[in-house]
Write an enzyme that holds these catalytic residues in place. Structure first.
Site, PDB file in Angstrom:
ATOM      1  N   ASP A   1      91.116  30.298  32.312  1.00  0.00           N
ATOM      2  CA  ASP A   1      91.888  30.382  33.556  1.00  0.00           C
ATOM      3  C   ASP A   1      91.713  29.086  34.348  1.00  0.00           C
ATOM      4  O   ASP A   1      90.607  28.731  34.748  1.00  0.00           O
ATOM      5  CB  ASP A   1      91.363  31.578  34.364  1.00  0.00           C
TER       6      ASP A   1
ATOM      7  N   GLU B   1      90.392  29.844  41.487  1.00  0.00           N
ATOM      8  CA  GLU B   1      89.623  31.085  41.534  1.00  0.00           C
ATOM      9  C   GLU B   1      88.924  31.325  40.199  1.00  0.00           C
ATOM     10  O   GLU B   1      87.739  31.656  40.156  1.00  0.00           O
ATOM     11  CB  GLU B   1      90.532  32.288  41.852  1.00  0.00           C
TER      12      GLU B   1
ATOM     13  N   ASP C   1      92.805  23.475  61.759  1.00  0.00           N
ATOM     14  CA  ASP C   1      93.317  24.386  60.746  1.00  0.00           C
ATOM     15  C   ASP C   1      92.163  24.868  59.900  1.00  0.00           C
ATOM     16  O   ASP C   1      91.263  24.100  59.583  1.00  0.00           O
ATOM     17  CB  ASP C   1      94.337  23.652  59.862  1.00  0.00           C
TER      18      ASP C   1
ATOM     19  N   PHE D   1      98.158  35.169  34.204  1.00  0.00           N
ATOM     20  CA  PHE D   1      98.527  35.981  35.356  1.00  0.00           C
ATOM     21  C   PHE D   1     100.039  36.017  35.486  1.00  0.00           C
ATOM     22  O   PHE D   1     100.708  34.995  35.333  1.00  0.00           O
ATOM     23  CB  PHE D   1      97.896  35.359  36.613  1.00  0.00           C
TER      24      PHE D   1
END
Lengths: 681, 577, 195
Positions: A346, A350, A309, A378
């Site tokens: 944040d 990311e 994977d 977000f």
């Protein structure tokens, strides 16, 4: 991650050697010996030699003293072989004991009425039937393997995996299986029992490491047959020899023939064969993976194709910021600062990676940040996040189309080109705008794990082709595949596509290995020749796979392959060594037997041994000692480094073939000198 | 006087000339065998059809559909039934030759044990001769009985090789071809045409081919000399090509009528080896990887060259016991013919024991101990140095299975050959065949000693007598057919046991290798990768040779020490027996 | 069973006809046309009688002839058929001595034959038995060593006799074989020049 590697046991821990020595004697039981044809034959020869020694002792035969020593050494040979097996088993047993200690619960709380957690009765574990519903509450040890029906709880699985951080188990989804021996840290679970008594994962692990139910693997069976064939050949050689000797006018004492026979048959590999097998399983355990059968480990050594994977195996689970691409007319540092500011609060991976990249590239430090800034999180609606600074600056970052829509202007063509470039390389562009002006984009990309490329290189050298499985589109997949150095990829993968890929590889004769955790992986895991299920995965996946990785580390397959190969190599190398040894033994014993008939045959005695009796005794002593000398190799496995088959073969032939040819010449000569010094013959 | 002669213009060819002969022989051999191998691959793949009508004419009355595929067990059973029928017919012909036509010298029917031994011997492609050809057998027996079996036993062996190659090449199928079709093609396309060419060449060089049994001459000294004749050339051609080896005459190809000149010697030498060598190339083509065939060719070729070199060196060195009595330049000439000399005899001795042929152009019993040892060892290794037509290759493949198994383990993979996994079943069958040589040679020879039958049969005392006994049982089990001819084998005991050894050494190999072929045909083929070790490289060739030598040496070193090696050390010490 | 037995028997019968009868007869027929002399045994006719085969050696005991190699062929003993007696160059029963290299009998026989030839090492082929017992050839050395004896018996010039021998030496063709002298051919030439 805090991890303890499973009990590491010193190669010759006294706690193992003592009981093993006792066990070696206990294994003289003919029923136990009969499992190993070569050693059984040796024991028969030893018995014969003993009878002959007693007879000669009573009748005062000429060879009585040497005969007694030969008989004794033959028994020592058998004991050494038993000892090797016992040591290996002892190591397994020590590991099993540490598992057994985790099984503290003897009773389970069986629900009387489904749905009613209040009504349960205590039931002995050995009467627990699959399908019954049991209640497990905080502080309880999970009594058996099962699937969560109801509830959510954190479970401490360290007893089995060594992973100290508790994991969440809940009904439905891929986190629904619980393993007997683990412990609930919080809350409660209603679990449907999936394993019969005595067949739980833990039971199987214990049985496996103890070697009690150890079934011989296919290659082991084939090797056993070859060794039995060689034993028969040498039986014929030795049984017919008295007639040819009689023709030549000499008689060979039977005890010498027995000695010749035992030195010729492959006692070295015969004595170490089961130790090698048990130790191989032990080494697998050390990597924190469990095989459901030895066959699976052997198959792992054979695989041609490895399906991996992408996410979590080849790349880190999340995309990370890789570069800042400013709009024309803007400075990269400017863009980086805006991106940094908008991401400080944040918490997504990311966001963190943007902060990290900005800090790395432009040395922004957290203490430089303006204090009064409000973070805009977000939302799926805006597809943006950002920060409103105290000085009125508004910074937004997010999907390119969402951010450009904010500006009300058409995107700059140069920026547009950058966006397309990023997308086509498999990355994700994040636009950053300050006060309605797009400063540029941040390139978020899948980051390939460091070192993975080298590992794939190793696999390639071993002849194993790697295929990356990903849900990404082909473009993205191709980019990552190229970066990671895999040989091929399957993009937009679905469970059906996975299964089809495995089948098509198998149709071309290849052996396929894969790992997976979800229920939808189960068919592919079952279809693959080697399926590694993650221990964190579903019961269905664990049932379908033939190996279970306790660390949930998909790259574990690579280590399993190495263990499988090492197992076969150890057998092959010691077999070669054992057979090559025979040449020197002939040169020691035959002149001793024949020199009376033809004095000229003394020229075959290239080792110039002390006397015929000493030559025979030295050969038999060497034959016994070499078993002990090789126990460490049998337990640790022959050194293995990934390399092409041709390179491995020449290396192992040099060491074990040529070494096997030469070593006994040296060894027998040394023993002969010692025998002479001690006046033993 | 001879010593002064040595310096005259008529210098006997020295070492260089001998080496040139050896190199030329080998070069010619490869030059002919390589294209023949390609041709045979086409024959057995059914690509060639120019004898298709003859093929049908033979198969139709037999009720065989040419392309009806057979499971390996049916294939093996067909072969066994065909050979059993051949045995029965040949046995009856030999027993009743006095009642049958073409018996000009009026020979009696053979006694039961001799008929049994001879029939088994020809059916198994051994051609051990307990009889003396020109003194025992009628022309009818030689032609109808022996020549027929020379063809069909060779063709049976070739069929086996074709079936095995097919089995290795195919994927997941249950069949390995059709025995009857393979048999017919082997004879029609290969053995018969080659035999006619070789036979005519031999006639031209002086080999008789007549239905007359003998001619009578009055010698220069006035004595009567009865010169045995017969249809010699036709039989010699097929006995060499089919690695049969059974001569028309008692002394086989040492007889000036079987082998009149050095050129006939060359042709027959080539004929002995050409089909077994060609089979390496046939095999490579049929399995779709010519490197595999070349690897086997190189392994066998190296062993053959080593044998030629060893026998030549031993014979050239001569017999130390005769030093001082004879001029050493010519080497050991006892039991050799002048027209062949040491080099021609050494080449032949190596070839005939390598290729399981068994014809001789020098008396092996009179070889030096070490020369005889090499000849005997080549047989004892299992007749895999090119070996008998077809069966030499398949015998080698049994060793390949064992070598691949050991090597496969040593690289950490379930062993594979040509992409086929070698598993317990194949190893079991191959390991079983390891027992054949020890049983047939050591077991049966020991039995002969234990019962006292060996002692009365040998001609020579001491270690050489043991060599004679061992050589006889090696030759029978290896289906070679040559002998240390001083051994008096024509007794009921030895005829029977040698016959059993031949059966064991023939069908004991053929049935397991066909079973392996069937088992491998049913398997998937794994594509090669860096993880599979190549079975066509120098390393594998070396390992294969080492496996063969070690298995052979470990099995036979003790008896070889008591036989030829003991004889050699005795000779060096000046002892005679 | 029938499916296997029928082809076995039918093909055996057909191959017996094809390879056991047709093949040798065809070769015989072709040989008779193409090379009748060789096919018939390369017989040598002198003055209307067959004196031997060019390829088969014959026994020479007379001092007037060159001798071939020792022959180990035997014949049944007329007195006791279970035993055999020496019958050199019996071309109806080829045989070698089959003496092993360590045989005392070999050493004695070689020593005896060498002694008969005179002092010094003898040419090997002249004192050892041939493989067939019918070897038609000797080495040039073995022929030359007999020149003085034959010359004396026939009262010939040894040098001329030597030249005759050398004229009868067959050299290897295309590198193959050994130089050799056909004893029967040499003796026939000898008879022709010196009847």
């Amino acid at each position: 991650m805090s991890k303890h590697s499973p009990v590491d046991i010193a190669l010759f821990a006294p706690s193992i050697l003592g009981p093993a020595a006792l066990e070696a004697v206990r294994k003289l039981d003919p029923r136990s010996l009969a499992r190993n044809p070569v050693i059984f034959t040796t024991a028969v020869a030893a018995t014969l030699a003993t009878v002959l020694a007693i007879r000669d002792g009573l009748s005062g035969g000429p060879t009585v003293w040497v005969g007694c020593q030969i008989a004794a050494w033959l028994w020592v040979t058998v004991l050494f072989a038993n000892f090797a097996e016992a040591v290996a088993e002892g190591r397994g047993k020590a590991r099993a004991d540490s598992f057994r200690a985790t099984r503290r619960t003897a009773r389970a709380k069986v629900l009387i009425l489904p749905g009613n957690r209040e009504l349960w009765e205590g039931k002995d574990l050995d009467r627990l039937e699959p399908g019954e519903l049991i209640l497990i509450e905080a502080g309880d040890t999970v009594p058996t393997d099962g699937e969560v029906i109801e509830g959510i709880a954190s479970v401490d699985e360290s007893a089995i995996t060594g992973e100290s951080a508790p994991v969440i188990r809940e009904s439905g989804g891929d986190r629904s299986s619980v393993t007997g021996g683990t412990r609930l840290v919080s809350d409660w679970l209603v679990v449907k029992v999936t394993a019969k008594p005595g067949e739980t994962f833990l039971d199987r692990m214990i049985a496996l490491v103890e070697g009690a139910k150890r079934q011989k693997t296919p290659n082991e069976i084939a090797l056993d047959i070859l060794l039995a064939g060689l034993t028969l050949v040498f039986l014929l050689v030795v049984v017919t020899l008295p007639f040819f000797a009689a023709w030549s006018g000499t008689t060979i004492p039977t005890v010498y023939l027995v000695a010749l026979f035992v030195t010729l048959i492959p006692t070295t590999i015969g004595g170490l064969l089961s130790a090698i097998g048990i130790a191989g399983m032990d080494r697998l355990m050390k990597t924190n993976a469990v095989a459901k059968s030895g066959r699976a480990v052997e198959a792992a050594g054979d695989i041609d194709v490895l399906l991996l994977d992408k996410t979590g195996t080849i790349t880190f689970g999340n995309r990370m910021a890789d570069e800042f691409v400013p709009s024309p007319g803007f400075d990269e540092r400017d863009l980086a600062e805006a991106a940094w500011l908008s991401s400080l609060a944040d918490d997504t991976p990311e966001g963190k990676s943007i902060v990290e990249l900005a800090a790395r590239r432009h040395e922004f430090r957290r203490d430089q940040a303006p204090s009064a800034a409000s973070f805009v999180p977000f939302t799926a609606h805006t597809r943006m996040s950002g920060a409103d600074l105290a000085d009125g600056t508004v910074i937004r970052k997010g999907a390119v189309d969402a951010v450009t829509a904010l500006t009300g202007r058409a995107p700059d063509p140069a920026l547009d080109a950058a966006v397309r470039r990023i997308a086509s390389s498999g990355g994700t562009p994040i636009a950053v705008a300050r006060n309605g002006t797009v400063l540029g984009v941040v390139h978020l990309k899948d980051v390939v794990k460091p070192g993975i490329r080298a590992r794939f290189g190793e696999l390639r050298r071993m002849g194993i082709r790697t295929v990356m499985i990903t849900g990404d589109n082909p473009l993205t997949a191709a980019a990552i595949a190229a970066e990671a150095g895999v040989d091929d990829f399957l993009a937009e993968a679905t469970p059906e596509k996975k299964l089809a890929l495995i089948r098509s590889e198998q149709a071309e004769g290849r052996l396929v290995a894969m790992c997976g955790d979800g229920s939808n992986d189960a068919p592919a895991l079952a279809q693959a020749d080697v399926g590694v299920a993650m221990n964190s995965g579903t019961a269905a996946a664990k049932e379908a796979g033939n190996l279970i990785d306790l660390d949930n580390d998909p790259t574990k397959l690579i280590e399993i392959v190495m263990v499988g190969k090492q197992l076969l190599i150890s057998r092959g190398a010691l077999t070669t060594f054992s057979i090559a040894n025979d040449v020197a033994k002939y040169f020691a014993i035959l002149p001793a037997l024949f020199v009376a008939a033809y004095p000229g045959l003394a020229m075959l005695d290239v080792m110039r041994l002390g006397s015929p009796q000493s030559a025979i005794l030295s050969a038999i002593v060497f034959n016994a000692l070499v078993i002990v000398a090789l126990i460490p190799i049998a337990l640790k496995g022959v050194h293995y480094r990934p390399a092409s088959a041709a390179a491995l073969l020449s290396r192992n032939l040099l060491i074990y073939g040529l070494g096997g040819l030469v070593a006994p010449f040296v060894g027998i000569k040394l023993i002969d000198m010692l025998v002479g010094l001690l006046h033993l013959a | 006087m001879p010593s002064t002669f040595a310096s005259s213009a008529l210098v006997p060819p020295g070492l260089a000339a001998d080496l040139i002969q050896i190199v030329l022989c080998l070069a010619l051999l490869v030059a002919i065998a390589a294209p023949l191998g390609v041709y045979m691959a086409k024959v057995f793949s059914g690509e060639l059809t120019f004898f298709a009508r003859a093929e049908r004419a033979l198969l139709a009355p037999a009720g065989v559909r040419p392309k009806a595929e057979q499971h390996w067990s049916t294939y093996a059973f067909s072969l066994l039934a065909f050979n059993a029928a051949g045995f029965v017919v040949l046995y009856l012909v030999l027993r009743a030759q006095n009642l049958l036509p073409l018996n000009p010298r009026g020979f009696a029917g053979l006694p039961p044990h001799l008929a049994f031994d001879t029939a088994v011997s020809f059916v198994t492609n051994t051609n051990w001769q307990s009889y003396g050809g020109e003194t025992t057998l009628s022309n009818f027996s030689q032609m109808v009985g022996l020549t027929t079996q020379n063809f069909v036993s060779a063709a049976s062996g070739m069929a086996v090789a074709a079936a095995v190659a097919r089995g290795l090449a195919s994927r997941q199928v249950r069949s390995i071809g059709n025995f009857w079709t393979d048999l017919v093609r082997a004879i029609l396309y290969v053995l018969l045409p080659l035999s006619i060419v070789v036979a005519l060449a031999l006639v031209w060089l002086g080999v008789p081919q007549t239905l007359d049994a003998s001619a009578t001459a009055t010698t220069l000294e006035g004595a009567k000399q009865t010169i045995a004749l017969g249809p010699v050339a036709s039989q010699v051609a097929i006995k060499q090509l089919g690695t049969n080896g059974g001569g028309f005459f008692n002394v086989n190809s040492a007889h000036p009528f079987e082998n009149p000149t050095a050129i006939s010697n060359l042709i027959e030498w080539l004929a002995i080896l050409v089909i077994p060598v060609a089979f390496c190339f046939t095999y490579g083509r049929m399995v779709g990887d010519r490197r595999q065939g070349r690897a086997l060719f190189v392994a066998m070729g190296l062993m053959l060259v080593a044998s030629i070199g060893a026998i030549y060196a031993a014979e050239h060195a001569g017999n130390p016991l005769l030093a001082g009595l004879v001029d050493p330049a010519a080497g050991n000439m006892e039991g050799k013919e002048v027209r062949f000399g040491v080099v021609g005899s050494a080449l032949w001795a190596a070839a005939t024991t390598a290729a399981s042929n068994g014809s001789v152009n020098a008396m092996h019993d009179s070889l030096t101990p070490l020369g005889g040892l090499v000849a005997m060892l080549q047989i004892q290794l299992g007749e895999v140095v090119f070996g008998g037509v077809g069966v030499g290759l398949t015998g080698m493949l049994l060793f390949v299975v064992l070598t691949v198994f050991l090597a496969g383990l040593m690289v950490g993979r379930t062993p594979e050959y040509l992409g086929k996994k070698i598993e317990a079943r194949e190893v079991k069958l191959a390991a079983l065949t390891l027992l054949i040589m020890p049983i047939g040679v050591l077991g049966f020879a020991a039995l002969a000693i234990a019962t006292g039958h060996a002692q009365t049969a040998v001609q020579d005392a001491g270690p050489h007598g043991l060599s004679e006994l061992l050589y006889a049982y090696s030759s029978a089990t290896g289906n070679n057919g040559s002998a240390f001819a001083g051994f008096g084998a024509a007794t009921p005991w030895h005829d029977t046991w040698l016959g059993l050894a031949m059966l064991l050494g023939r069908f004991g190999y053929i049935v397991p290798i066909l079973a392996i072929a069937g088992s491998l045909a049913a398997k998937k083929t794994t594509p090669a990768s860096a993880g599979t070790f190549p079975t066509h490289g120098a390393l594998f060739v070396g390992l294969l040779i080492a496996t063969i030598l070690i298995v052979g040496a470990l099995t036979f070193f003790p008896v070889l020490a008591l036989g030829p090696i003991a004889e050699q050390v005795s000779i060096l010490a000046g002892h005679t027996f | 069973m029938h499916k296997i037995l029928r082809p076995a028997l039918v093909l055996l019968a057909l191959f017996t006809v094809l390879t056991g009868i047709a093949y040798p007869l065809a070769v015989t027929g072709l040989a008779a046309v193409l090379a009748p002399q060789q096919a018939g045994g390369s017989l040598i006719v002198r003055n209307g009688t067959v004196v031997g085969s060019a390829l088969i050696g014959q026994s020479f005991a007379s001092e007037r002839y060159f001798h071939g190699r020792p022959s180990a062929t035997t014949a049944p003993d007329p007195a006791d058929p279970s035993k055999t007696i020496a019958a050199p160059y019996d071309a109806s029963a080829s045989a070698g001595s089959n003496l092993g290299p360590s045989a005392a009998a070999l050493k004695e026989a070689v020593a005896r034959r060498a002694a008969a030839l005179g002092p010094g090492p003898a040419p090997a082929d002249l004192v050892t038995a041939s493989a067939s017992g019918l070897d038609p050839d000797v080495s040039p050395a073995a022929a030359l060593v007999q020149v003085p004896r034959v010359a004396a018996a026939r009262r010939l010039d040894p040098a001329r006799l030597r030249a005759l021998v050398e004229a009868h030496v067959e050299e290897p063709r295309f590198f193959f074989g050994e130089p050799r002298v056909n004893v029967l051919a040499l003796n026939l030439a000898l008879d022709a020049t010196n009847p």
